[in-house]
Scaffold this active site. Structure first.
Site, PDB file in Angstrom:
ATOM      1  N   SER A  10     -16.635  -3.746 -13.530  1.00  0.00           N
ATOM      2  CA  SER A  10     -17.719  -5.115 -14.108  1.00  0.00           C
ATOM      3  C   SER A  10     -18.907  -5.092 -13.238  1.00  0.00           C
ATOM      4  CB  SER A  10     -16.108  -6.009 -13.774  1.00  0.00           C
ATOM      5  OG  SER A  10     -16.352  -6.340 -12.908  1.00  0.00           O
ATOM      6  N   HIS A  63     -15.079   1.036  -0.263  1.00  0.00           N
ATOM      7  CA  HIS A  63     -13.357   0.322  -0.182  1.00  0.00           C
ATOM      8  C   HIS A  63     -11.997   1.393   0.376  1.00  0.00           C
ATOM      9  CE1 HIS A  63     -15.114  -2.155  -4.001  1.00  0.00           C
ATOM     10  NE2 HIS A  63     -15.640  -2.831  -2.675  1.00  0.00           N
ATOM     11  N   GLN A 120     -15.547   2.557  -6.190  1.00  0.00           N
ATOM     12  CA  GLN A 120     -15.174   1.204  -5.342  1.00  0.00           C
ATOM     13  C   GLN A 120     -13.630   1.835  -5.632  1.00  0.00           C
ATOM     14  OE1 GLN A 120     -16.333  -2.223  -6.998  1.00  0.00           O
ATOM     15  NE2 GLN A 120     -17.475  -1.133  -8.294  1.00  0.00           N
ATOM     16  N   TYR A 143       0.735  -1.642  -0.265  1.00  0.00           N
ATOM     17  CA  TYR A 143       0.031  -0.087  -0.265  1.00  0.00           C
ATOM     18  C   TYR A 143       0.756   1.308  -0.098  1.00  0.00           C
ATOM     19  CZ  TYR A 143      -3.644  -3.238   0.696  1.00  0.00           C
ATOM     20  OH  TYR A 143      -4.912  -4.225  -0.105  1.00  0.00           O
ATOM     21  N   VAL A 145     -10.555   3.742  -4.164  1.00  0.00           N
ATOM     22  CA  VAL A 145      -9.258   3.949  -2.775  1.00  0.00           C
ATOM     23  C   VAL A 145      -8.757   5.471  -3.272  1.00  0.00           C
ATOM     24  CG1 VAL A 145      -9.183   1.747  -2.042  1.00  0.00           C
ATOM     25  CG2 VAL A 145      -7.707   2.264  -3.297  1.00  0.00           C
ATOM     26  N   ASP A 146      -7.989   5.683  -4.572  1.00  0.00           N
ATOM     27  CA  ASP A 146      -7.925   6.149  -5.043  1.00  0.00           C
ATOM     28  C   ASP A 146      -8.748   7.963  -4.406  1.00  0.00           C
ATOM     29  OD1 ASP A 146      -8.974   8.199  -7.133  1.00  0.00           O
ATOM     30  OD2 ASP A 146      -8.813   6.208  -7.912  1.00  0.00           O
TER      31      ASP A 146
END
Length: 230
Positions: free
Chosen positions: A172, A105, A87, A54, A89-90
């Site tokens: 997706s 997320h 979704q 991370y 995480v940026d």
């Protein structure tokens, strides 16, 4: 009164900014088994590996910028009440200027306590073993890992239920529970699906329009469509 426009975004939203989509075609994340770097047991077994993974993602994030797709979503706020449920995480939606963003997320630029999930801190440097919260517990990435609850899912579902228009970009719709949000929209709500390789067809839902394109040019097309429909 402005209509409620809810946008669900996934990895394809940020791909043009240079953010790697975590999961490759072979199911690996940057060469790692997903559960090694994105599960509580992975963190327990090898915390240094997980922190390094991370740290690299965070470092990369600080070198990239929002793309035209992010900026187009900001411009929609002129005519709609826009709520983004991502979704990702940026923080590229926020950096572009979007006012209302929920991160299902988690967020790369935040960390939290391993002993108290409500102790969350802004964080732009590397996390290392020995970085502690105010309760003297190790800090970890503020990321929802596999096997963990998605704390903002209920709030996201409530927002989706109130959508007058739903837009889905760069996902997706295969990753649950986030993919279940489309089931909360009211019948006949207009849905726009922007993706170069759409995973659904136009007969999958009532009132569905597929824009087979990447986020930047796909959202440019969306702006044209929505301006004509006003």
């Amino acid at each position: 009164m402005k209509k409620q426009l809810v946008v669900l975004t996934g990895a394809g939203m940020s791909a043009e900014s240079g953010i790697n989509t975590f999961r490759d075609a072979d199911g690996l994340w940057e060469g790692h088994d997903i559960y090694e770097v994105a599960s509580p047991i992975g963190f327990k077994n090898n915390p240094e590996l997980v922190l390094d993974f991370y740290n690299q993602r965070r470092s990369q994030l600080l070198t990239v910028s929002p793309n035209t797709g992010h900026e187009n979503l900001v411009s929609l706020e002129k005519n709609f009440n826009v709520q983004i449920i991502t979704q990702n995480v940026d923080d590229l939606h926020e950096r572009a200027g979007s006012s209302n963003v929920i991160h299902l997320h988690g967020e790369l630029r935040k960390v939290r306590s391993t002993s108290d999930k409500d102790l969350v801190y802004d964080w732009d440097k590397d996390i290392v073993l020995g970085d502690l919260c105010e309760k003297k517990s190790q800090l970890r990435p503020h990321i929802v890992w596999f096997g963990e609850d998605v704390p903002l899912l209920e709030k996201a579902a409530e927002i989706t239920m109130k959508a007058d228009i739903l837009v889905i970009i760069g996902t997706s719709m295969q990753v649950y529970p986030a993919a279940s949000l489309i089931e909360y929209v009211a019948p006949n709500t207009p849905i726009y699906f922007i993706d170069p390789k759409p995973a659904i067809t136009e007969n999958s839902f009532n009132n569905l329009t597929i824009i087979k394109d990447v986020a930047s040019s796909g959202t440019t097309e969306l702006l044209k469509i929505l301006s004509h429909n006003e």
